[in-house]
Design an enzyme around this catalytic site. Structure first.
Site, PDB file in Angstrom:
ATOM      1  N   HIS A 123       0.807  -1.195   0.077  1.00  0.00           N
ATOM      2  CA  HIS A 123      -0.128  -0.077  -0.027  1.00  0.00           C
ATOM      3  C   HIS A 123       0.647   1.387  -0.205  1.00  0.00           C
ATOM      4  O   HIS A 123       0.576   2.525   0.593  1.00  0.00           O
ATOM      5  CB  HIS A 123      -0.911  -0.018   1.234  1.00  0.00           C
ATOM      6  N   ILE A 124       1.998   1.170  -0.664  1.00  0.00           N
ATOM      7  CA  ILE A 124       2.710   2.394  -0.854  1.00  0.00           C
ATOM      8  C   ILE A 124       3.264   2.702  -2.140  1.00  0.00           C
ATOM      9  O   ILE A 124       3.884   3.776  -2.374  1.00  0.00           O
ATOM     10  CB  ILE A 124       3.966   2.466   0.285  1.00  0.00           C
ATOM     11  N   ASP A 125       2.677   1.900  -3.153  1.00  0.00           N
ATOM     12  CA  ASP A 125       3.063   2.371  -4.373  1.00  0.00           C
ATOM     13  C   ASP A 125       2.418   3.675  -4.936  1.00  0.00           C
ATOM     14  O   ASP A 125       3.064   4.266  -5.782  1.00  0.00           O
ATOM     15  CB  ASP A 125       2.866   0.965  -5.248  1.00  0.00           C
ATOM     16  N   GLY A 167      -9.148 -13.688  -8.084  1.00  0.00           N
ATOM     17  CA  GLY A 167      -9.497 -12.708  -6.973  1.00  0.00           C
ATOM     18  C   GLY A 167      -9.037 -13.001  -5.534  1.00  0.00           C
ATOM     19  O   GLY A 167      -9.654 -12.694  -4.458  1.00  0.00           O
ATOM     20  N   SER A 206      -6.196  -9.718 -12.320  1.00  0.00           N
ATOM     21  CA  SER A 206      -6.851  -8.704 -13.131  1.00  0.00           C
ATOM     22  C   SER A 206      -5.625  -8.162 -13.714  1.00  0.00           C
ATOM     23  O   SER A 206      -5.728  -8.031 -14.950  1.00  0.00           O
ATOM     24  CB  SER A 206      -7.606  -7.821 -12.355  1.00  0.00           C
ATOM     25  N   GLU A 253      -6.948  -0.231 -15.794  1.00  0.00           N
ATOM     26  CA  GLU A 253      -7.693  -0.619 -14.687  1.00  0.00           C
ATOM     27  C   GLU A 253      -8.294   0.677 -14.262  1.00  0.00           C
ATOM     28  O   GLU A 253      -9.420   0.815 -13.479  1.00  0.00           O
ATOM     29  CB  GLU A 253      -6.734  -1.249 -13.835  1.00  0.00           C
ATOM     30  N   ASP A 255       1.537  -3.961  -9.557  1.00  0.00           N
ATOM     31  CA  ASP A 255       1.196  -5.207  -9.905  1.00  0.00           C
ATOM     32  C   ASP A 255       1.380  -5.335 -11.424  1.00  0.00           C
ATOM     33  O   ASP A 255       2.102  -6.494 -12.097  1.00  0.00           O
ATOM     34  CB  ASP A 255      -0.513  -5.466  -9.998  1.00  0.00           C
ATOM     35  N   TYR A 298      -9.869   0.216  -0.698  1.00  0.00           N
ATOM     36  CA  TYR A 298      -8.845   0.578  -1.498  1.00  0.00           C
ATOM     37  C   TYR A 298      -8.874   2.117  -1.717  1.00  0.00           C
ATOM     38  O   TYR A 298      -8.012   2.817  -1.468  1.00  0.00           O
ATOM     39  CB  TYR A 298      -8.566  -0.263  -2.680  1.00  0.00           C
TER      40      TYR A 298
END
Ligand code: GLA
Length: 383
Positions: free
Chosen positions: A35-37, A125, A131, A162, A174, A224
């Site tokens: 959660h830091i990208d 998922g 995805s 996306e 990702d 998110y």
């Protein structure tokens, strides 16, 4: 990876063509830097051997037919169709396909028709980026000549699909890992600049395991986007006092300017997680695997307590993993709220580890976990 010969047989049966090409797009695990990208931080992901395979026969008439084995479902359309994207509560697999093709069209790529059969051994998922794997696969099939030489544009275009058309405000990690993966290496990616370095993923006497909680990630999308807004709000306040260009580079001392507890926690995770990535890479380079493992567990604690993206199931896996003698670190991987964890376990104790964690996890959650040995592989490619 699913055996291509099997997919080819099915393709012949369904579409009657013998001369086909095969492609593979991997999933990814993130070792650390969660959660830091999207906050300008460092991340350390790797492409894995589980992924989505495709068998393809090009057509001259602009028609695309894609059969997804896992869903026993075929979609078909013309490359000249106008795709309509609306915000929906659930996303269909074809949305990722059409979103990606729309980005290619926006870029002026001349699309051709194709018959495609896809099959996956990547749990869908579950936080291993199925995805992003599908987006990169489709982009690569339809624009191979360009993307095989231009991997970062491939990642950026898949990310645009996306964000712009599927409607998830994701970071770049990702798609970048799937586009640029390298066998037996993790990718140290600076998300502020997109500079990157391959780091040998040599865990010495330890095995990297992926543990799927099989807890569905229903909250992941909405939470998110919520976390992203909280980080933006925190940075807006901090940037009045700190010269940093993004949240991950704010000085720790400036955290005191955040009066709101939630914003404080989100910012604290971002700043410290970024530091953990740098320490973790040092540890990996020095062969200090125990120190690396400890950083994984610290990352998990921060994601649970401060960033609040874990949950009972992921916590149970990390709890029992780290209580097993022979496991030197474990954490959730990916966006969280269900999905997968990773653990580093002494090679000759992995069977016992799996038996122990599997039993404890089922007792506590009534769910059954799946375990995979993580093999680190190359990125999306023609086979
Ligand atoms: C999802 C997003 C990534 C990243 C992770 C959390 O996988 O697609 O960009 O933000 O969550 O690290």
């Amino acid at each position: 990876m699913i055996q291509t010969s099997k997919l080819k047989q099915e393709f012949i049966h369904r579409y009657g063509e013998l001369e086909v090409e095969a492609y593979f797009s991997p999933g990814r695990v993130n070792l650390i830097g969660e959660h830091i990208d999207y906050n300008g931080g460092f991340v350390l992901p790797a492409a894995i051997s589980l992924g989505i395979s495709a068998v393809v026969k090009r057509r001259e008439d602009g028609i695309v037919r894609i059969y997804a084995r896992e869903f026993s479902e075929e979609i078909s359309f013309s490359v000249n169709d106008f795709f309509l994207f609306q915000q929906k509560s659930t996303t269909h697999w074809s949305d990722y396909v059409k979103a990606t093709l729309q980005v290619l069209k926006d870029n002026g790529v001349q699309l051709h028709g194709a018959d495609i059969l896809i099959g996956s051994d990547l749990p869908l998922g579950s936080g291993l980026s199925s995805s992003a794997a599908l987006e990169c696969l489709i982009a690569f099939i339809f624009n191979e000549d360009f993307y095989s030489q231009n991997r970062t544009p491939l990642a950026l275009d898949a990310q645009t699909a996306e964000r712009k058309y599927v409607g998830v405000n994701c970071g770049i990690m990702d798609q970048f890992a799937i586009a640029n993966g390298k066998k037996d290496h993790a990718i140290l990616l600076n998300c502020a600049t997109l500079d990157y370095e391959y780091i040998p993923a040599d865990f010495k006497d330890y095995q990297l395991l992926i543990i799927n909680s099989n807890k569905s990630r229903s909250l992941a999308e909405s939470k998110y986007n919520e976390r992203r807004s909280e980080c933006d709000a925190a940075f807006e306040i901090l940037s009045k006092f700190d010269i940093a260009e993004d949240l991950c580079h704010v000085h720790e001392i400036s955290l005191g300017y955040l009066e709101d507890d939630t914003l404080y926690q989100r910012a604290k995770h971002s700043i410290l997680e970024n530091k953990r990535v740098i320490y973790a890479v040092e540890a990996l380079k020095n062969g200090s695997i125990e120190a690396f493992g400890q950083l994984l567990t610290e990352s998990h604690i921060s994601l649970d307590a401060d960033y609040e993206v874990s949950g009972h199931e992921l916590n149970m896996i990390v709890h029992y993993s780290t209580h097993f003698d022979g496991c030197i670190g474990a954490r959730m991987t990916g966006a969280g709220f269900g999905g997968c964890c990773i653990a580093l376990v002494e090679k000759d104790k992995t069977e016992r580890f799996i038996t122990y964690v599997s039993k404890k996890y089922s007792e506590k959650t009534s769910l059954k976990a799946d375990f995979y040995v993580a093999e680190i592989e190359d990125g999306v490619r023609k086979l």
